[in-house]
Scaffold this active site. Structure first.
Site, mmCIF file in Angstrom:
data_model
loop_
_atom_site.group_PDB
_atom_site.id
_atom_site.type_symbol
_atom_site.label_atom_id
_atom_site.label_comp_id
_atom_site.label_asym_id
_atom_site.label_seq_id
_atom_site.Cartn_x
_atom_site.Cartn_y
_atom_site.Cartn_z
ATOM 1 N N ASP A 112 47.013 28.866 38.140
ATOM 2 C CA ASP A 112 45.943 28.239 39.052
ATOM 3 C C ASP A 112 46.188 26.963 39.665
ATOM 4 O O ASP A 112 45.717 25.869 39.222
ATOM 5 C CB ASP A 112 44.511 28.311 38.165
ATOM 6 N N HIS B 253 45.554 33.395 42.087
ATOM 7 C CA HIS B 253 44.184 33.155 42.953
ATOM 8 C C HIS B 253 44.640 32.698 44.076
ATOM 9 O O HIS B 253 44.815 31.799 44.512
ATOM 10 C CB HIS B 253 43.167 32.187 42.181
ATOM 11 N N ARG C 61 41.624 38.827 42.247
ATOM 12 C CA ARG C 61 40.637 38.908 43.392
ATOM 13 C C ARG C 61 39.060 39.073 43.037
ATOM 14 O O ARG C 61 38.136 38.643 43.627
ATOM 15 C CB ARG C 61 41.089 39.592 44.278
ATOM 16 N N LYS C 62 39.031 39.809 41.779
ATOM 17 C CA LYS C 62 37.622 39.946 41.459
ATOM 18 C C LYS C 62 36.754 40.614 42.618
ATOM 19 O O LYS C 62 35.680 40.180 42.993
ATOM 20 C CB LYS C 62 37.005 38.899 40.914
ATOM 21 N N GLY D 69 32.893 50.036 48.152
ATOM 22 C CA GLY D 69 34.351 50.460 48.446
ATOM 23 C C GLY D 69 35.043 50.299 49.624
ATOM 24 O O GLY D 69 36.445 49.942 49.715
ATOM 25 N N ASP E 117 32.762 44.137 46.245
ATOM 26 C CA ASP E 117 31.674 44.898 47.350
ATOM 27 C C ASP E 117 31.763 46.375 47.321
ATOM 28 O O ASP E 117 32.421 46.906 46.396
ATOM 29 C CB ASP E 117 32.425 44.251 48.935
HETATM 30 O O1 S5P Z 1 35.717 36.354 32.190
HETATM 31 C C1 S5P Z 1 36.906 35.952 32.736
HETATM 32 C C2 S5P Z 1 37.648 36.390 33.521
HETATM 33 C C3 S5P Z 1 39.018 35.895 34.020
HETATM 34 S S1 S5P Z 1 39.873 36.851 35.064
HETATM 35 N N1 S5P Z 1 37.202 34.396 32.374
HETATM 36 C C4 S5P Z 1 38.486 33.711 33.144
HETATM 37 O O2 S5P Z 1 38.730 32.511 32.656
HETATM 38 N N2 S5P Z 1 39.122 34.377 34.158
HETATM 39 C C5 S5P Z 1 40.324 33.955 34.523
HETATM 40 O O3 S5P Z 1 41.343 33.374 33.450
HETATM 41 C C6 S5P Z 1 39.813 32.726 35.506
HETATM 42 O O4 S5P Z 1 39.898 33.138 36.831
HETATM 43 C C7 S5P Z 1 41.194 31.873 35.241
HETATM 44 O O5 S5P Z 1 42.231 32.015 36.212
HETATM 45 C C8 S5P Z 1 41.881 32.065 33.903
HETATM 46 C C9 S5P Z 1 41.258 31.238 32.603
HETATM 47 O O6 S5P Z 1 42.105 29.928 32.943
HETATM 48 P P1 S5P Z 1 42.060 29.050 31.729
HETATM 49 O O7 S5P Z 1 42.587 27.671 32.470
HETATM 50 O O8 S5P Z 1 40.649 28.841 31.144
HETATM 51 O O9 S5P Z 1 42.916 29.301 30.661
#
Ligand code: S5P
Length: 242
Positions: free
Chosen positions: A16, A40, A70-71, A76, A74
Site C-alpha cells: 500500500d 491497490h 479491487r473489491k 456483473g 457492482d
Molecule cells: O477485511 C479486510 C480485507 C482486506 S483485503 N481487511 C483488510 O485490511 N484488507 C486489506 O489488507 C487492506 O485493503 C490492506 O491492503 C491490507 C491490510 O493492511 P495492514 O497495513 O493493516 O496490514
C-alpha cells in the site's frame, strides 16, 4: 502455493504505497520472502500504464502473482467493464477481490473481463473482514461460500485474520477445496488505525489460513526486509506445525 513452498513463506504483501518507484523498491527488497503481491492500483499517485509495467515486471522477477485488491462490488456487467478502463486490471492482475453483495453474477462478470483479453484469473470473495463493525454477518458469509463453491473462477476467500476463531469457523465451512487468505495480522500491533484490527499471523495460519496478507507490518517497518523475513518465518513454521 508453488511460490510459497519454494520460498518457505505464506506472506502476501499488501504493498500500500503511493508511487510506482516506492513499489518497485519494496518488491525488490522483500521479494525473496513473499509469496504474492497485493496492490491497490487506484492509490498510486503517479500511475501510468508504462510505469505500472515496471511494478509488474518487478513482481515477475520474484515469481509473484499480481493480486489487485479491487473489491469489485457492482453488478456483473459493470464489474466486467471495470476490469478494463484506465488501469486495465484484466491485462496484468492474476487475482482480484470481490464482494458478494450485488449477487453471484459478479464472479462471471469479472471472469468475462479476463476473457476479453484472453487471460484467466482467480477471484477471492470477501467472506469476512478484519475491520471493526463490518456488516458481513454469518449468513452473508455462508451465501458467499455457496457462490464460491459453485464457481470455478473463485479460488478462495478473504477471512478475518484478527480473530482466529472466525478463521477456524470459516475453514470448517469452506473445507479444503479453496484457499483462505487473511488480512488483519501483525506481529506486534494490537490495534490498527481507523478500525483495523490485528491478530497474530501464526494464530491465523494455525486456525486454517493459507496466506497472511501483511501491509504496514512490512512496508511500515524500519527494516522492511527483516520484517518480511520475520513474517515469512512465523507463517511457514505455523503451517508446518499445523
Ligand atoms: O477485511 C479486510 C480485507 C482486506 S483485503 N481487511 C483488510 O485490511 N484488507 C486489506 O489488507 C487492506 O485493503 C490492506 O491492503 C491490507 C491490510 O493492511 P495492514 O497495513 O493493516 O496490514
Amino acid at each position: 502455493m508453488e511460490t510459497a513452498a519454494a520460498k518457505g513463506t505464506l506472506v502476501v504483501l499488501a504493498a500500500d504505497l503511493a508511487t510506482t518507484e516506492e513499489l518497485v523498491r519494496l518488491i525488490h527488497q522483500v521479494g525473496p520472502h513473499i509469496a504474492a503481491l497485493k496492490t491497490h492500483v487506484d492509490m498510486v499517485e503517479d500511475f501510468t500504464m508504462e510505469s505500472w509495467h515496471e511494478v509488474v515486471a518487478a513482481a515477475h522477477t520474484h515469481d509473484l502473482m499480481l493480486f489487485e485488491d479491487r473489491k469489485f462490488a457492482d453488478i456483473g456487467k459493470i464489474s466486467k467493464t471495470q476490469m478494463g478502463g484506465i488501469y486495465d486490471i484484466r491485462s496484468w492482475a492474476d487475482i482480484v477481490t470481490a464482494h458478494r453483495v450485488s449477487g453471484p453474477d459478479i464472479v462471471d462478470g469479472i471472469a468475462a473481463g479476463w476473457d476479453e483479453v484472453q487471460r484467466i484469473g482467480g477471484v477471492f470473495l470477501l467472506a469476512q473482514m478484519s475491520s471493526r463493525g463490518n456488516l458481513l454477518s454469518e449468513g452473508y458469509t455462508d451465501a458467499t461460500i455457496a457462490t464460491g463453491a459453485a464457481s470455478p473462477h473463485v479460488l478462495g476467500y478473504i477471512g478475518n485474520g484478527s480473530a482466529p476463531d472466525e478463521v477456524s469457523s470459516l475453514r470448517k465451512k469452506v473445507g479444503e477445496g479453496k484457499m483462505i487468505w487473511t488480512p488483519g495480522v501483525n506481529l506486534s500491533a494490537a490495534e490498527g488505525v481507523l478500525g483495523q484490527r490485528y491478530g497474530h499471523p501464526a494464530e491465523a495460519i494455525g486456525a486454517g489460513a493459507d496466506g497472511i496478507i501483511v501491509g504496514s507490518g512490512i512496508h511500515g517497518a524500519a527494516d522492511p526486509e527483516a520484517a518480511a523475513a520475520a513474517y515469512a518465518e512465523a507463517s511457514w513454521n505455523a503451517l508446518l506445525s499445523r
